[in-house]
Design a protein around this motif. Structure first.
Motif, PDB file in Angstrom:
ATOM      1  N   SER A   1       4.803  11.411  -1.069  1.00 28.93           N
ATOM      2  CA  SER A   1       4.468   9.998  -1.228  1.00 28.93           C
ATOM      3  C   SER A   1       5.014   9.212  -0.059  1.00 28.93           C
ATOM      4  CB  SER A   1       5.068   9.440  -2.524  1.00 28.93           C
ATOM      5  OG  SER A   1       4.451  10.024  -3.628  1.00 28.93           O
ATOM      6  N   CYS A   2       4.210   8.292   0.466  1.00 30.32           N
ATOM      7  CA  CYS A   2       4.635   7.468   1.590  1.00 30.32           C
ATOM      8  C   CYS A   2       4.131   6.047   1.388  1.00 30.32           C
ATOM      9  CB  CYS A   2       4.058   7.992   2.905  1.00 30.32           C
ATOM     10  SG  CYS A   2       4.740   9.561   3.437  1.00 30.32           S
ATOM     11  N   SER A   3       4.660   5.147   2.183  1.00 34.41           N
ATOM     12  CA  SER A   3       4.167   3.774   2.192  1.00 34.41           C
ATOM     13  C   SER A   3       4.383   3.204   3.581  1.00 34.41           C
ATOM     14  CB  SER A   3       4.893   2.918   1.154  1.00 34.41           C
ATOM     15  OG  SER A   3       6.262   2.829   1.460  1.00 34.41           O
ATOM     16  N   ALA A   4       3.671   2.123   3.867  1.00 34.70           N
ATOM     17  CA  ALA A   4       3.836   1.445   5.148  1.00 34.70           C
ATOM     18  C   ALA A   4       5.187   0.744   5.170  1.00 34.70           C
ATOM     19  CB  ALA A   4       2.704   0.447   5.348  1.00 34.70           C
ATOM     20  N   LEU A   5       5.557   0.252   6.313  1.00 34.56           N
ATOM     21  CA  LEU A   5       6.824  -0.458   6.436  1.00 34.56           C
ATOM     22  C   LEU A   5       6.894  -1.605   5.437  1.00 34.56           C
ATOM     23  CD1 LEU A   5       6.880  -0.678  10.313  1.00 34.56           C
ATOM     24  CD2 LEU A   5       8.109   0.957   8.890  1.00 34.56           C
ATOM     25  N   GLN A   6       7.956  -1.670   4.683  1.00 33.18           N
ATOM     26  CA  GLN A   6       8.077  -2.697   3.643  1.00 33.18           C
ATOM     27  C   GLN A   6       8.175  -4.115   4.206  1.00 33.18           C
ATOM     28  OE1 GLN A   6       7.632  -2.214   0.343  1.00 33.18           O
ATOM     29  NE2 GLN A   6       7.021  -0.208   1.097  1.00 33.18           N
TER      30      GLN A   6
ATOM     31  N   GLN B   1      -5.559  -8.226  14.427  1.00 31.18           N
ATOM     32  CA  GLN B   1      -4.557  -7.178  14.571  1.00 31.18           C
ATOM     33  C   GLN B   1      -5.080  -5.865  13.994  1.00 31.18           C
ATOM     34  OE1 GLN B   1      -1.276  -8.818  12.336  1.00 31.18           O
ATOM     35  NE2 GLN B   1      -0.219  -9.353  14.224  1.00 31.18           N
ATOM     36  N   CYS B   2      -4.565  -4.762  14.509  1.00 28.32           N
ATOM     37  CA  CYS B   2      -4.855  -3.471  13.904  1.00 28.32           C
ATOM     38  C   CYS B   2      -3.584  -2.635  13.928  1.00 28.32           C
ATOM     39  CB  CYS B   2      -6.017  -2.770  14.568  1.00 28.32           C
ATOM     40  SG  CYS B   2      -6.050  -2.858  16.316  1.00 28.32           S
ATOM     41  N   LEU B   3      -3.571  -1.631  13.082  1.00 27.38           N
ATOM     42  CA  LEU B   3      -2.370  -0.825  12.915  1.00 27.38           C
ATOM     43  C   LEU B   3      -2.785   0.591  12.526  1.00 27.38           C
ATOM     44  CD1 LEU B   3       0.795  -1.062  12.744  1.00 27.38           C
ATOM     45  CD2 LEU B   3       0.474  -1.345  10.287  1.00 27.38           C
ATOM     46  N   LEU B   4      -2.174   1.562  13.178  1.00 31.92           N
ATOM     47  CA  LEU B   4      -2.335   2.968  12.820  1.00 31.92           C
ATOM     48  C   LEU B   4      -1.032   3.405  12.174  1.00 31.92           C
ATOM     49  CD1 LEU B   4      -3.872   4.236  16.184  1.00 31.92           C
ATOM     50  CD2 LEU B   4      -5.089   3.592  14.118  1.00 31.92           C
ATOM     51  N   VAL B   5      -1.114   4.033  10.995  1.00 27.31           N
ATOM     52  CA  VAL B   5       0.078   4.469  10.273  1.00 27.31           C
ATOM     53  C   VAL B   5       0.003   5.973  10.072  1.00 27.31           C
ATOM     54  CG1 VAL B   5       1.458   4.228   8.177  1.00 27.31           C
ATOM     55  CG2 VAL B   5       0.205   2.254   9.061  1.00 27.31           C
ATOM     56  N   ASN B   6       1.012   6.693  10.554  1.00 22.10           N
ATOM     57  CA  ASN B   6       1.078   8.135  10.365  1.00 22.10           C
ATOM     58  C   ASN B   6       1.288   8.417   8.882  1.00 22.10           C
ATOM     59  OD1 ASN B   6       2.542  10.782  10.060  1.00 22.10           O
ATOM     60  ND2 ASN B   6       2.014  10.864  12.236  1.00 22.10           N
ATOM     61  N   VAL B   7       0.389   9.211   8.273  1.00 21.77           N
ATOM     62  CA  VAL B   7       0.448   9.429   6.828  1.00 21.77           C
ATOM     63  C   VAL B   7       1.663  10.239   6.405  1.00 21.77           C
ATOM     64  CG1 VAL B   7      -2.034   9.215   6.467  1.00 21.77           C
ATOM     65  CG2 VAL B   7      -1.058  11.457   6.904  1.00 21.77           C
ATOM     66  N   TYR B   8       2.246  10.999   7.307  1.00 16.49           N
ATOM     67  CA  TYR B   8       3.388  11.842   6.956  1.00 16.49           C
ATOM     68  C   TYR B   8       4.723  11.135   7.145  1.00 16.49           C
ATOM     69  CZ  TYR B   8      -0.218  15.366   7.089  1.00 16.49           C
ATOM     70  OH  TYR B   8      -1.374  16.049   6.875  1.00 16.49           O
ATOM     71  N   SER B   9       4.856  10.410   8.255  1.00 16.31           N
ATOM     72  CA  SER B   9       6.148   9.802   8.574  1.00 16.31           C
ATOM     73  C   SER B   9       6.205   8.299   8.315  1.00 16.31           C
ATOM     74  CB  SER B   9       6.481  10.050  10.050  1.00 16.31           C
ATOM     75  OG  SER B   9       5.585   9.329  10.881  1.00 16.31           O
TER      76      SER B   9
ATOM     77  N   ILE C   1       0.841  -1.200   0.000  1.00 18.34           N
ATOM     78  CA  ILE C   1       0.000   0.000   0.000  1.00 18.34           C
ATOM     79  C   ILE C   1       0.877   1.251   0.000  1.00 18.34           C
ATOM     80  CG2 ILE C   1      -1.684   1.325   1.321  1.00 18.34           C
ATOM     81  CD1 ILE C   1      -2.817  -1.344   2.302  1.00 18.34           C
ATOM     82  N   ASN C   2       0.622   2.132  -0.942  1.00 15.37           N
ATOM     83  CA  ASN C   2       1.292   3.434  -1.037  1.00 15.37           C
ATOM     84  C   ASN C   2       0.221   4.505  -1.077  1.00 15.37           C
ATOM     85  OD1 ASN C   2       4.087   2.575  -1.428  1.00 15.37           O
ATOM     86  ND2 ASN C   2       3.329   1.728  -3.349  1.00 15.37           N
ATOM     87  N   TRP C   3       0.548   5.702  -0.606  1.00 14.20           N
ATOM     88  CA  TRP C   3      -0.401   6.804  -0.699  1.00 14.20           C
ATOM     89  C   TRP C   3       0.357   8.072  -1.047  1.00 14.20           C
ATOM     90  CZ3 TRP C   3       0.587   4.037   3.716  1.00 14.20           C
ATOM     91  CH2 TRP C   3       1.306   4.683   4.725  1.00 14.20           C
ATOM     92  N   GLN C   4      -0.374   8.998  -1.643  1.00 15.80           N
ATOM     93  CA  GLN C   4       0.209  10.282  -2.015  1.00 15.80           C
ATOM     94  C   GLN C   4      -0.649  11.377  -1.421  1.00 15.80           C
ATOM     95  OE1 GLN C   4       1.304  10.649  -6.060  1.00 15.80           O
ATOM     96  NE2 GLN C   4       1.792  12.804  -5.897  1.00 15.80           N
ATOM     97  N   LEU C   5      -0.017  12.273  -0.681  1.00 13.74           N
ATOM     98  CA  LEU C   5      -0.703  13.388  -0.048  1.00 13.74           C
ATOM     99  C   LEU C   5      -0.499  14.640  -0.880  1.00 13.74           C
ATOM    100  CD1 LEU C   5       0.521  12.782   3.597  1.00 13.74           C
ATOM    101  CD2 LEU C   5      -1.603  12.019   2.567  1.00 13.74           C
ATOM    102  N   THR C   6      -1.582  15.381  -1.075  1.00 13.89           N
ATOM    103  CA  THR C   6      -1.510  16.629  -1.814  1.00 13.89           C
ATOM    104  C   THR C   6      -2.103  17.727  -0.958  1.00 13.89           C
ATOM    105  OG1 THR C   6      -1.767  15.417  -3.885  1.00 13.89           O
ATOM    106  CG2 THR C   6      -2.171  17.781  -3.959  1.00 13.89           C
TER     107      THR C   6
END
Length: 157
Positions: free
Chosen positions: A24-29, A52-60, A9-14
């Motif tokens: 552009s960021c992605s979760a831990l590979q 399981q659940c996981l919160l991922v900071n969109v910036y870092s 999963i990758n995401w791009q913030l604008t």
């Protein structure tokens, strides 16, 4: 939404004010687990699988791992939301299923389960210090977290 391998999963913030600027960021590979996207709150993407659940900071890309879910209805969790920024003492994560709301106080070691008693919740938002939910029938509810979680329908004129 179908579960995806989290490392894919990758995401791009604008920035809406600066359309030419993006991040552009992605979760831990090395996070090789299938998870479903449940929502985004206060700068965190919210993912979960059966327990399981996981919160991922969109910036870092930094992650927060709540304790595992151990309830009978967690297979039908379809929506997740933080009710306050994760660094505040009153922050908690809410997961909605067809029959329950699961609550995790950030930093605690357990989840609590509360019967829903209304149609499925489609959205949870915080506004001026209060938490509101909209169900699938488009009814508005106020969520009280203390002394225990409860929902109260709000009349809309």
């Amino acid at each position: 939404m179908r579960a995806k391998l989290l490392s894919d999963i990758n995401w791009q913030l604008t920035d809406p004010a600066k359309q030419t600027s993006s991040l552009s960021c992605s979760a831990l590979q090395d996070f090789q687990v299938y998870m479903r996207y449940l929502g985004c709150s206060y700068g965190y993407l919210i993912f979960s699988n059966l327990e399981q659940c996981l919160l991922v900071n969109v910036y870092s890309g930094a992650t927060v791992r709540p304790p595992k879910l151990k309830f009978t209805d967690n297979r039908n969790v379809y929506h997740g939301a933080l009710v306050a920024p994760i660094n505040l003492s009153n922050s908690c994560l809410l997961f909605c299923s067809r029959s329950s709301i699961f609550q995790w106080k950030v930093g605690s070691d357990f989840w609590s389960e509360h019967p829903l008693g209304v149609e499925c919740i489609s959205q949870i938002v915080s506004f001026k210090g209060e938490i509101f939910a909209i169900d699938l029938l488009r009814r508005l509810h106020r969520i009280q977290l203390e002394p225990q979680l409860s929902l109260q329908e709000v009349a809309v004129v």
